[in-house]
Design a protein around this motif. Sequence first.
Motif, PDB file in Angstrom:
ATOM      1  N   GLU A 155       0.831  -1.212   0.000  1.00  0.00           N
ATOM      2  CA  GLU A 155       0.000   0.000   0.000  1.00  0.00           C
ATOM      3  C   GLU A 155       0.862   1.257   0.000  1.00  0.00           C
ATOM      4  O   GLU A 155       0.578   2.219  -0.723  1.00  0.00           O
ATOM      5  N   VAL A 156       1.922   1.256   0.795  1.00  0.00           N
ATOM      6  CA  VAL A 156       2.798   2.431   0.860  1.00  0.00           C
ATOM      7  C   VAL A 156       3.620   2.580  -0.412  1.00  0.00           C
ATOM      8  O   VAL A 156       3.992   3.694  -0.794  1.00  0.00           O
ATOM      9  N   SER A 157       3.893   1.455  -1.098  1.00  0.00           N
ATOM     10  CA  SER A 157       4.686   1.540  -2.327  1.00  0.00           C
ATOM     11  C   SER A 157       4.006   2.405  -3.376  1.00  0.00           C
ATOM     12  O   SER A 157       4.683   2.989  -4.241  1.00  0.00           O
ATOM     13  N   SER A 158       2.679   2.517  -3.317  1.00  0.00           N
ATOM     14  CA  SER A 158       1.976   3.371  -4.286  1.00  0.00           C
ATOM     15  C   SER A 158       2.416   4.824  -4.163  1.00  0.00           C
ATOM     16  O   SER A 158       2.423   5.563  -5.152  1.00  0.00           O
ATOM     17  N   LEU A 159       2.808   5.245  -2.949  1.00  0.00           N
ATOM     18  CA  LEU A 159       3.305   6.611  -2.770  1.00  0.00           C
ATOM     19  C   LEU A 159       4.631   6.805  -3.502  1.00  0.00           C
ATOM     20  O   LEU A 159       4.870   7.853  -4.117  1.00  0.00           O
ATOM     21  N   VAL A 160       5.496   5.794  -3.437  1.00  0.00           N
ATOM     22  CA  VAL A 160       6.779   5.870  -4.140  1.00  0.00           C
ATOM     23  C   VAL A 160       6.550   5.865  -5.651  1.00  0.00           C
ATOM     24  O   VAL A 160       7.166   6.642  -6.392  1.00  0.00           O
ATOM     25  N   PHE A 161       5.661   4.994  -6.119  1.00  0.00           N
ATOM     26  CA  PHE A 161       5.378   4.930  -7.559  1.00  0.00           C
ATOM     27  C   PHE A 161       4.799   6.248  -8.059  1.00  0.00           C
ATOM     28  O   PHE A 161       5.158   6.718  -9.147  1.00  0.00           O
ATOM     29  N   GLU A 162       3.921   6.838  -7.254  1.00  0.00           N
ATOM     30  CA  GLU A 162       3.329   8.111  -7.651  1.00  0.00           C
ATOM     31  C   GLU A 162       4.364   9.230  -7.643  1.00  0.00           C
ATOM     32  O   GLU A 162       4.353  10.099  -8.516  1.00  0.00           O
ATOM     33  N   ARG A 163       5.267   9.191  -6.668  1.00  0.00           N
ATOM     34  CA  ARG A 163       6.298  10.237  -6.575  1.00  0.00           C
ATOM     35  C   ARG A 163       7.240  10.214  -7.770  1.00  0.00           C
ATOM     36  O   ARG A 163       7.619  11.278  -8.305  1.00  0.00           O
ATOM     37  N   PHE A 164       7.630   9.031  -8.230  1.00  0.00           N
ATOM     38  CA  PHE A 164       8.576   8.919  -9.333  1.00  0.00           C
ATOM     39  C   PHE A 164       7.907   8.680 -10.683  1.00  0.00           C
ATOM     40  O   PHE A 164       8.580   8.329 -11.656  1.00  0.00           O
ATOM     41  N   LYS A 165       6.568   8.848 -10.716  1.00  0.00           N
ATOM     42  CA  LYS A 165       5.810   8.754 -11.964  1.00  0.00           C
ATOM     43  C   LYS A 165       5.912   7.381 -12.624  1.00  0.00           C
ATOM     44  O   LYS A 165       5.946   7.270 -13.852  1.00  0.00           O
ATOM     45  N   TRP A 166       5.986   6.333 -11.799  1.00  0.00           N
ATOM     46  CA  TRP A 166       5.959   4.974 -12.348  1.00  0.00           C
ATOM     47  C   TRP A 166       4.495   4.581 -12.510  1.00  0.00           C
ATOM     48  O   TRP A 166       3.894   3.919 -11.665  1.00  0.00           O
ATOM     49  N   LEU A 167       3.922   5.008 -13.612  1.00  0.00           N
ATOM     50  CA  LEU A 167       2.475   4.952 -13.776  1.00  0.00           C
ATOM     51  C   LEU A 167       1.932   3.527 -13.828  1.00  0.00           C
ATOM     52  O   LEU A 167       0.867   3.239 -13.277  1.00  0.00           O
ATOM     53  N   SER A 168       2.648   2.622 -14.502  1.00  0.00           N
ATOM     54  CA  SER A 168       2.145   1.248 -14.620  1.00  0.00           C
ATOM     55  C   SER A 168       2.063   0.568 -13.263  1.00  0.00           C
ATOM     56  O   SER A 168       1.056  -0.049 -12.915  1.00  0.00           O
ATOM     57  N   ALA A 169       3.150   0.702 -12.474  1.00  0.00           N
ATOM     58  CA  ALA A 169       3.163   0.093 -11.145  1.00  0.00           C
ATOM     59  C   ALA A 169       2.108   0.727 -10.245  1.00  0.00           C
ATOM     60  O   ALA A 169       1.410   0.041  -9.490  1.00  0.00           O
ATOM     61  N   HIS A 170       1.974   2.059 -10.345  1.00  0.00           N
ATOM     62  CA  HIS A 170       0.979   2.755  -9.524  1.00  0.00           C
ATOM     63  C   HIS A 170      -0.431   2.322  -9.908  1.00  0.00           C
ATOM     64  O   HIS A 170      -1.298   2.161  -9.040  1.00  0.00           O
ATOM     65  N   ARG A 171      -0.668   2.107 -11.193  1.00  0.00           N
ATOM     66  CA  ARG A 171      -1.992   1.688 -11.647  1.00  0.00           C
ATOM     67  C   ARG A 171      -2.327   0.292 -11.127  1.00  0.00           C
ATOM     68  O   ARG A 171      -3.465   0.017 -10.729  1.00  0.00           O
ATOM     69  N   ILE A 172      -1.334  -0.586 -11.076  1.00  0.00           N
ATOM     70  CA  ILE A 172      -1.565  -1.944 -10.576  1.00  0.00           C
ATOM     71  C   ILE A 172      -1.944  -1.924  -9.096  1.00  0.00           C
ATOM     72  O   ILE A 172      -2.899  -2.588  -8.661  1.00  0.00           O
ATOM     73  N   ILE A 173      -1.191  -1.139  -8.300  1.00  0.00           N
ATOM     74  CA  ILE A 173      -1.499  -1.043  -6.865  1.00  0.00           C
ATOM     75  C   ILE A 173      -2.865  -0.412  -6.656  1.00  0.00           C
ATOM     76  O   ILE A 173      -3.642  -0.832  -5.782  1.00  0.00           O
ATOM     77  N   HIS A 174      -3.189   0.596  -7.470  1.00  0.00           N
ATOM     78  CA  HIS A 174      -4.486   1.253  -7.339  1.00  0.00           C
ATOM     79  C   HIS A 174      -5.625   0.277  -7.635  1.00  0.00           C
ATOM     80  O   HIS A 174      -6.658   0.291  -6.950  1.00  0.00           O
ATOM     81  N   MET A 175      -5.440  -0.587  -8.624  1.00  0.00           N
ATOM     82  CA  MET A 175      -6.469  -1.571  -8.958  1.00  0.00           C
ATOM     83  C   MET A 175      -6.605  -2.626  -7.863  1.00  0.00           C
ATOM     84  O   MET A 175      -7.678  -3.207  -7.681  1.00  0.00           O
ATOM     85  N   ALA A 176      -5.516  -2.861  -7.137  1.00  0.00           N
ATOM     86  CA  ALA A 176      -5.525  -3.907  -6.109  1.00  0.00           C
ATOM     87  C   ALA A 176      -5.837  -3.370  -4.723  1.00  0.00           C
ATOM     88  O   ALA A 176      -5.748  -4.115  -3.744  1.00  0.00           O
ATOM     89  N   ILE A 177      -6.215  -2.099  -4.620  1.00  0.00           N
ATOM     90  CA  ILE A 177      -6.369  -1.496  -3.298  1.00  0.00           C
ATOM     91  C   ILE A 177      -7.506  -2.142  -2.511  1.00  0.00           C
ATOM     92  O   ILE A 177      -7.397  -2.316  -1.279  1.00  0.00           O
ATOM     93  N   LEU A 178      -8.586  -2.543  -3.155  1.00  0.00           N
ATOM     94  CA  LEU A 178      -9.693  -3.170  -2.429  1.00  0.00           C
ATOM     95  C   LEU A 178      -9.301  -4.541  -1.873  1.00  0.00           C
ATOM     96  O   LEU A 178      -9.498  -4.794  -0.672  1.00  0.00           O
ATOM     97  N   PRO A 179      -8.732  -5.455  -2.668  1.00  0.00           N
ATOM     98  CA  PRO A 179      -8.308  -6.730  -2.069  1.00  0.00           C
ATOM     99  C   PRO A 179      -7.212  -6.557  -1.022  1.00  0.00           C
ATOM    100  O   PRO A 179      -7.175  -7.305  -0.046  1.00  0.00           O
ATOM    101  N   LEU A 180      -6.325  -5.580  -1.212  1.00  0.00           N
ATOM    102  CA  LEU A 180      -5.308  -5.327  -0.197  1.00  0.00           C
ATOM    103  C   LEU A 180      -5.946  -4.865   1.103  1.00  0.00           C
ATOM    104  O   LEU A 180      -5.528  -5.280   2.198  1.00  0.00           O
TER     105      LEU A 180
END
Length: 420
Positions: free
Chosen positions: A142-167
């Motif tokens: 969950e916290v890794s999404s902050l790092v992905f968003e900070r460095f504009k790693w859009l694909s990784a951030h999108r995956i975490i965002h899609m998985a936020i409910l099961p997480l």
Amino acid sequence: MNAIRTIQERPWRLIGWFFVLAGLYATFVRFTQGLGASTNLNDDFPWGLWVGFDVVCGVGLAAGGFTISAIVYIFRLERYRPIAKPAVLAAFIGYLMVIGGLLYDLGHPWRLWHPLVMWNHHSVMFEVSWCVTLYTIVLTLEVSSLVFERFKWLSAHRIIHMAILPLTLAAVLLSMLHQSSLGSLFLLVPGRLHALWYSPLLPLLFFVSAMAVGCAMTIVESNLSSRAFGRCVEADVLNGVARIAAGLLGVYLVLRIGDLIVRGGVEDIWPLNRASMFFLAEILLGAVIPMVLFSLNRIRRNTKWLYHAAQLAVIGFVVGRLNISVTGFEVVAGKTYVPAWTEFAVTAMLVTIGIKIFYVAAKYLPVFEEDRDAVVRMRRWQAEVDRQADSLPGSRLGVARTVSLSRKERVPHEELVGAR
């Protein structure tokens, strides 16, 4: 003169460095000379401050992460979204500090991985270790999404965002398991734990109290963050968090007092002695007074008093958990456990490091969401507060002073838009 002025302006920084240096020395003693030289633990008190505070209290204080996440991502209450990321970050750091405390307390810390491969299905510690490990992994994702968003790693951030409910579902399930399992640990010592704290409801009481103090810690963290970063306090959001905390504290009180009545434990409160005094302090500070304060509209509308009420709930929670892990054993054994200064040093160092990590992460990562409607909601909030203040005859000045917000919270919307 400049050095003296720096000391006067930033005393907490020097105090923090003192805690870190003292903790590093205590760490050296712990890992070179063993537990006997670095603690006051013995056969009567095999678990002391490092387990009682760093683990038993720490896990509960970090419960705001799964509580707020469940409110936002499962129950879809979007008004609480601005405090979701800070709560998850605080929970992640809190669990890192819990693991750190375990490393100090374990006689052979390098064997921390053993429960993960040497399974013992009949051990409560087996369940706790696995749940804490899995929940820390979930928090890391969950916290890794902050790092992905900070460095504009859009694909990784999108995956975490899609998985936020099961997480979030996994976080709630794992938290429910290990919060209750911590209470189950103390069911193994019926003859050594005082009757005021030994109860078959300990697993349920641990879980409910963790959710309640998680809400209180969210209020405390939000207020401290607003001071550190010059942000507006989410007054209207924290009002709802306080309502939830009041309800949870009410449930906890009903369970706690009802359990005492059913088991006949009320007789142990009177006459007053050391055990009953600590019990009353726990109930009053950690449940009754905060529940009453959180239930009052006047308190919830005032960010300063709401902050103090949350502080009181946190202090009472810590007293309660230390009663279970320390005081309840002291009274039965007829002995007193006083932690060594090295135990205090390690705990203070871990807390200091945790606060610093949160500050750095919040400074460089997108922890605080940009809430474009914050000023509009704040204006509506202030208008409602002023309207209710005017409706009270003879107390307009006092109420207006009580519910007044800081100047930063009254910044015009046009000024904020221009700053952006």
